[in-house]
Design an enzyme around this catalytic site. Sequence first.
Site, PDB file in Angstrom:
ATOM      1  N   GLU A  17      -1.569 -15.075  10.240  1.00 20.65           N
ATOM      2  CA  GLU A  17      -2.409 -14.832  11.466  1.00 20.65           C
ATOM      3  C   GLU A  17      -2.789 -16.398  12.153  1.00 20.65           C
ATOM      4  O   GLU A  17      -3.984 -16.364  12.635  1.00 20.65           O
ATOM      5  CB  GLU A  17      -3.468 -13.933  11.460  1.00 20.65           C
ATOM      6  CG  GLU A  17      -3.066 -12.642  11.195  1.00 20.65           C
ATOM      7  CD  GLU A  17      -2.471 -12.081   9.570  1.00 20.65           C
ATOM      8  OE1 GLU A  17      -1.373 -11.775   9.700  1.00 20.65           O
ATOM      9  OE2 GLU A  17      -3.096 -12.236   8.648  1.00 20.65           O
ATOM     10  N   GLU A  52       7.622 -14.360   3.068  1.00 18.88           N
ATOM     11  CA  GLU A  52       7.813 -13.077   3.693  1.00 18.88           C
ATOM     12  C   GLU A  52       9.264 -13.228   4.439  1.00 18.88           C
ATOM     13  O   GLU A  52       9.385 -12.900   5.709  1.00 18.88           O
ATOM     14  CB  GLU A  52       6.954 -12.233   4.546  1.00 18.88           C
ATOM     15  CG  GLU A  52       5.810 -11.649   3.712  1.00 18.88           C
ATOM     16  CD  GLU A  52       4.656 -10.907   4.379  1.00 18.88           C
ATOM     17  OE1 GLU A  52       4.607 -11.115   5.922  1.00 18.88           O
ATOM     18  OE2 GLU A  52       4.111  -9.953   4.079  1.00 18.88           O
ATOM     19  N   TYR A  90      -2.764 -20.665   1.388  1.00 20.15           N
ATOM     20  CA  TYR A  90      -1.797 -21.336   2.179  1.00 20.15           C
ATOM     21  C   TYR A  90      -1.861 -22.714   2.339  1.00 20.15           C
ATOM     22  O   TYR A  90      -3.204 -23.052   2.346  1.00 20.15           O
ATOM     23  CB  TYR A  90      -1.635 -20.458   3.554  1.00 20.15           C
ATOM     24  CG  TYR A  90      -0.802 -19.214   3.460  1.00 20.15           C
ATOM     25  CD1 TYR A  90       0.552 -19.108   2.975  1.00 20.15           C
ATOM     26  CD2 TYR A  90      -1.447 -18.167   4.033  1.00 20.15           C
ATOM     27  CE1 TYR A  90       1.121 -17.910   2.978  1.00 20.15           C
ATOM     28  CE2 TYR A  90      -0.801 -17.019   4.317  1.00 20.15           C
ATOM     29  CZ  TYR A  90       0.635 -16.682   3.765  1.00 20.15           C
ATOM     30  OH  TYR A  90       1.140 -15.658   3.857  1.00 20.15           O
ATOM     31  N   GLU A 136      -0.044  -9.918  -2.063  1.00 22.63           N
ATOM     32  CA  GLU A 136      -0.853  -9.480  -1.110  1.00 22.63           C
ATOM     33  C   GLU A 136      -1.414  -8.397  -1.060  1.00 22.63           C
ATOM     34  O   GLU A 136      -0.759  -7.402  -0.682  1.00 22.63           O
ATOM     35  CB  GLU A 136      -0.307 -10.014   0.279  1.00 22.63           C
ATOM     36  CG  GLU A 136       0.047 -11.450   0.625  1.00 22.63           C
ATOM     37  CD  GLU A 136       0.389 -11.632   2.117  1.00 22.63           C
ATOM     38  OE1 GLU A 136       0.579 -10.784   2.965  1.00 22.63           O
ATOM     39  OE2 GLU A 136       0.670 -12.907   2.405  1.00 22.63           O
ATOM     40  N   TYR A 191     -11.922  -9.753   8.436  1.00 22.71           N
ATOM     41  CA  TYR A 191     -10.649  -9.061   7.716  1.00 22.71           C
ATOM     42  C   TYR A 191     -11.161  -7.814   7.074  1.00 22.71           C
ATOM     43  O   TYR A 191     -10.566  -7.073   6.281  1.00 22.71           O
ATOM     44  CB  TYR A 191     -10.145 -10.039   6.670  1.00 22.71           C
ATOM     45  CG  TYR A 191      -8.587  -9.617   6.609  1.00 22.71           C
ATOM     46  CD1 TYR A 191      -7.668  -9.939   7.236  1.00 22.71           C
ATOM     47  CD2 TYR A 191      -8.202  -8.947   5.436  1.00 22.71           C
ATOM     48  CE1 TYR A 191      -6.304  -9.943   7.148  1.00 22.71           C
ATOM     49  CE2 TYR A 191      -6.660  -8.573   5.209  1.00 22.71           C
ATOM     50  CZ  TYR A 191      -5.758  -9.155   6.202  1.00 22.71           C
ATOM     51  OH  TYR A 191      -4.587  -8.882   5.849  1.00 22.71           O
TER      52      TYR A 191
END
Length: 639
Positions: A126, A186, A80, A267, A339
Amino acid sequence: MNLPRLRLFFTLAFCALADTLQTSINRTFVIDYDNNEFLKDGQVFRYVSGSLHYFRIPKQYWKDRIIKMKASGLNAISTYVEWSLHEPFPGVYDFEGIADIEYFLELIKDAGMYVLLRPGPYICAERDFGGFPYWLLNKTQQKSLRTNDPTYKEYVKKWFDVLMDKMKPYLYGNGGHIIMVQVENEYGSYFACDKNYTLWLRDLFRSYVQDKALLFTTDGCGTSYMKCGSIPEVYATVDFGASVNDSQDCFKYMREVHHSGPLVNSEFYPGWLSHWQEPNPLVFSKDVVRVMKQMLSLNASFNFYMFHGGTNFGFTSGANMNLNTPDAGYEPQLTSYDYDAPITEAGDLTEKYFMIQKTLFESKFLIQNEILPFWEPKARYGEFVLNPLASLFDEATQRIKPVISDSPLTFEFMDVNTGFVMYETNLSHDQKDIFSPTILNITGLRDRAIIYKDNVKIGTMCRAKGNTTMSVNISLSDEKLSILVENQGRVNYGSFLEDRKGILHQVKLGNKTLGPWKMTAHPLNETSWISSLKPVKKVQLPAYFRSEFVLPDIYRYFKLSDTYLDPSGWTKGVAFLNGINLGRYWPLGGPQVTLYVPGVFFLQPPAVNTLIMMELEGAPADLSVKFVDKPQLDGPITL
Ligand SMILES: *[C@@H]1O[C@H](CO)[C@@H](O)[C@H](O)[C@H]1NC(C)=O
Ligand SMILES: *[C@@H]1O[C@H](CO)[C@@H](O)[C@H](O)[C@H]1NC(C)=O
Ligand SMILES: *[C@@H]1O[C@H](CO)[C@@H](O)[C@H](O)[C@H]1NC(C)=O
Ligand SMILES: *[C@@H]1O[C@H](CO)[C@@H](O)[C@H](O)[C@H]1NC(C)=O
Ligand SMILES: *[C@@H]1O[C@H](CO)[C@@H](O)[C@H](O)[C@H]1NC(C)=O
Ligand SMILES: *[C@@H]1O[C@H](CO)[C@@H](O)[C@H](O)[C@H]1NC(C)=O
């Protein structure tokens, strides 16, 4: 039938020519809809990629993480781009240090890997406010984000003009290695479903990317997500994790948009995100491998999200909203973004990593198995005692001129991005013609408050628990009511994105409306001023504490290893090392106890290291803290 198909025709025609001439000057990355494949320079191309976010990793470690991902068998990296990092204030741009995205792209290129670029502008991830800069909340009308609103679009275009100009040389068709560029993120999970916006955004992307890379979208596994998220003439892909029984159950939604073309999971979750006060979710390696094998046998391309998570240093973590409990559904995320990914927060390789590597090797996706050290020793730098410095009630810590207003104001209205705001009001006689105890009601609390009467703590309130009232004993004399409000991270996903912080509505005591308010911001965005504070014997919480220490002499000659700050015994606050915000700690909230501290954040002897903690609610009697060699991310949860 559609544009990509037309483009494919010309590309193939050219490739045939180029082959005969033995020169491949034109670089193309397109879709072969007839054979369900990507074509790179006319050749079938598939990718197995991993997500890696430069903004979650110290710059000095980027290369190490990229090499480890390459060695696992991946041939691409997805990242990103975080708008809030690069444009912290309107028209002020930052591409230095951890924001040096061009250097990040160069390192990936040096490793011989491709890039899937996801510039947003909204990224979720997040991160605070899904990567949007906080100041957008003060520039745009309500419900205008991610819509066709002209003001919102103007800020997006201004930002993208700057970013995409830098990205252009890295696009595949321009000689670079960015093969795919994602439009929005999304979008099908957002309430607006504004097709005029997505068409405008597509055309904006086209104006920069042209045919030099492939545009794509990513959406959840379901018809409704694909319906609002897909954009005509942009390649629509899905995302799903290792919990699916059959990956076709999700790929079928791609096929509802494109009847043919390569299958893509943008993803694929080998782990999962985690919140404060919730057990850490784990994803089993065997499930990851099971679904991986399905996707490989379908010739799908996929991207692990995350392959290496890293850390939400500072105040960069976001929050989710659980729609099942709208009054108490606020779920702030941890400082750690480990994660449960194949590469740990500290860059170590896990069993999951090696199982993925083995699977890629067996499937012939990976030709050569590289041997890498899978674990770097961590340092136990020892125990340090902190000195009390000053309370948030002391003027010395009040760096920003207070704002006075009849009603409480939000952080954003006062142009405060992060940290805390102390809201103070005098309880005068006419506010007390009520019987004691009476109910204090802070509806619209964002996110957590500590309540004080004449600087003495009388309770806490918490948006996440839907707990925004308390009983207060009042006396007949004048009293000061103080409410220290903490921003725990702006919501990053779904329809509650406009998450202004502070106190949104009037505060009531019984049936009286309180005010006027004096509001003092403590953004904690800068700690150099703390060096002028002298140690004191005792301090009232919330307060700053400091330890200054020189590492043992031996570290003159060795690389400083990574370590973990263990704030056990402390309660809740923020820690800084040498001016770097390590993030929020909350060992009493759990499950994260330790904070990851990269070795590069320390200074080698004889330089003095400075550790500062801003503790809200409770320090241990000996005021000590340790640097330990093991992380603890699964400590007990308190509710
Ligand atoms: C690249 O391909 C285009 C057509 O797709 C052609 O017009 C152009 O001349 C080619 N460039 C080179 C350098 O061969
Ligand atoms: C933005 O902040 C300024 C004060 O800093 C305020 O006057 C203005 O109304 C705010 N705008 C919005 C849309 O919140
Ligand atoms: C989208 O644009 C069309 C044509 O300009 C217009 O008629 C329509 O009302 C717009 N829709 C929305 C939701 O703004
Ligand atoms: C997966 O399969 C199991 C056993 O066949 C079944 O109980 C479960 O509902 C399935 N899950 C999904 C998401 O289809
Ligand atoms: C996958 O690609 C191979 C050629 O590389 C082909 O033989 C096979 O049929 C394809 N499998 C699927 C499910 O499309
Ligand atoms: C509360 O009263 C004190 C003493 O009169 C005054 O200095 C202070 O400004 C008042 N605070 C507010 C928020 O009005």
